[in-house]
Design an enzyme around this catalytic site. Structure first.
Site, PDB file in Angstrom:
ATOM      1  N   HIS A 133       0.815  -1.219   0.000  1.00 24.96           N
ATOM      2  CA  HIS A 133       0.000   0.000   0.000  1.00 24.96           C
ATOM      3  C   HIS A 133       0.847   1.268   0.000  1.00 24.96           C
ATOM      4  O   HIS A 133       0.363   2.350   0.318  1.00 24.96           O
ATOM      5  CB  HIS A 133      -0.958  -0.009   1.201  1.00 24.96           C
ATOM      6  CG  HIS A 133      -2.026  -1.036   1.063  1.00 24.96           C
ATOM      7  ND1 HIS A 133      -2.703  -1.563   2.139  1.00 24.96           N
ATOM      8  CD2 HIS A 133      -2.519  -1.668  -0.027  1.00 24.96           C
ATOM      9  CE1 HIS A 133      -3.573  -2.462   1.716  1.00 24.96           C
ATOM     10  NE2 HIS A 133      -3.483  -2.549   0.410  1.00 24.96           N
ATOM     11  N   GLU A 232      -7.525 -10.320  18.425  1.00 24.09           N
ATOM     12  CA  GLU A 232      -8.935 -10.734  18.263  1.00 24.09           C
ATOM     13  C   GLU A 232      -9.045 -11.679  17.070  1.00 24.09           C
ATOM     14  O   GLU A 232      -8.109 -11.809  16.275  1.00 24.09           O
ATOM     15  CB  GLU A 232      -9.806  -9.496  17.960  1.00 24.09           C
ATOM     16  CG  GLU A 232      -9.905  -8.481  19.064  1.00 24.09           C
ATOM     17  CD  GLU A 232     -10.358  -7.118  18.494  1.00 24.09           C
ATOM     18  OE1 GLU A 232     -10.095  -6.105  19.149  1.00 24.09           O
ATOM     19  OE2 GLU A 232     -10.925  -7.096  17.369  1.00 24.09           O
TER      20      GLU A 232
END
Ligand code: BV8
Ligand code: ZN
Length: 258
Positions: A133, A232
């Site tokens: 990116h 998570e």
């Protein structure tokens, strides 16, 4: 399937030990402990700002001053933060073992800084990341594409925004915005590395942004395994052979250190 704790670490280390080639895909979570805000966490960047307002070419065309205000702040953060134990463990492994390709979605330059540290007087290139990116530490002319070293941006007015030394076009951060194509050579190299890898180590990404999020599937397609490190569950967790719940700075050194 998913394993946490020391059993998970042991299983993950066994996969890494016997892997001929390893590809790593990191996201904002690998830099969280360096103090670089993630995008989706509770203090996430996108919480305060709507990404459509800022990380798109339309936003830049509409309000380049506002976009630069956000990126100037993030550039300063990236320059003042330091690589953490996860960046250093990855870089040391890549330099020492020469069987790891690091691919990052991050634009903060922290993997590259850790690569230089790991190499010392030697060659950092085995640990230099494929930055799919782009990088907030580089400017690009929005008109002629010339790339240049990052300037200190005064985003206080349109008139003070940085301009190209060649054509006077507005400079922009050399990052890939939403709706923009990734650099085909960089993405191609990342895909090829993933396609040749026995292990794809995915660290600190929600795995929601494409085409970067497709990289681990290249490894799965050729029969390799995904090992995930995340605080998570992510979109990729169901595909992980081993899912290690916890902070990258704590887990990654335990995974890679000799
Ligand atoms: C493209 C650079 C072809 C800029 C980034 C509608 C219109 C246009 C496009 C689309 C559209 N709908 C879908 C698309 C495609 C779009 C996309 O995928 N959108 C998603 C949201 C659905 N993709 C694109 O636009 C791409 N280009 O497709 O071109 C095209 C052309 C024309 C039209 C259509 C298509 C370009 C995408 C690149 C965007 N640029 N970054 C900048 O940084 O400012 S994306 C940016 O967001 C990051 O680079 C990264 O990729 C992503 C954020 O994700 P993460 O890194 O995962 O971070 P996040 O906060 O989400 O998660 C952090 C994770 O870490 C969490 O899981 C958390 O649990 C964990 N964590 C936190 N702390 C820790 C931790 N883990 C371990 N330890 C810790 N301590
Ligand atoms: Zn120019």
């Amino acid at each position: 399937m998913n394993h946490g704790g020391t059993d998970g670490i042991a299983r993950a280390r066994a996969h890494i030990a016997k892997a001929e080639r390893i590809v790593v895909l990191t996201g904002a979570g690998v830099s969280a402990e360096s103090g670089v805000p993630t995008f989706r966490g509770p203090d996430g960047l996108w919480g305060k700002f709507r990404v459509e307002e800022l990380a798109t070419p339309e936003a830049f065309a509409r309000d380049p001053r506002l976009v630069w205000e956000w990126y100037a702040l993030r550039r300063t953060t990236a320059q003042t933060c330091a690589p953490n134990a996860a960046h250093h463990a990855l870089a040391s492994f890549a330099v020492a073992e020469r069987r790891m390709t690091i691919v990052t979605q991050n634009v903060d330059g922290l993997h590259a800084r850790a690569a230089v540290t790991a190499a010392g007087a030697g060659d950092p290139s085995p640990a230099l990341p494929l930055e799919v990116h782009g990088s907030i530490l580089r400017d690009r002319c929005s008109a002629c594409d010339q790339r240049s070293a990052p300037v200190d941006v005064d985003a206080s007015s349109l008139a003070t925004l940085p301009r190209c030394s060649l054509c006077s076009g507005l400079l922009r951060p050399d990052v890939v915005w939403f709706g923009e194509l990734l650099d085909a050579r960089v993405l191609g190299a990342a895909d090829a590395a993933a396609h040749q890898a026995d292990v794809c180590l995915v660290i600190g990404t929600s795995a929601l942004v494409y085409p970067a999020a497709a990289i681990p599937f290249r490894t799965l397609e050729r029969g390799g395994v995904v090992i995930e490190v995340n605080t998570e569950e992510s979109a990729l967790s169901p595909m992980a052979e081993v899912m290690l719940r916890g902070r990258a700075g704590e887990i990654v050194p335990r995974l890679l250190n000799a």
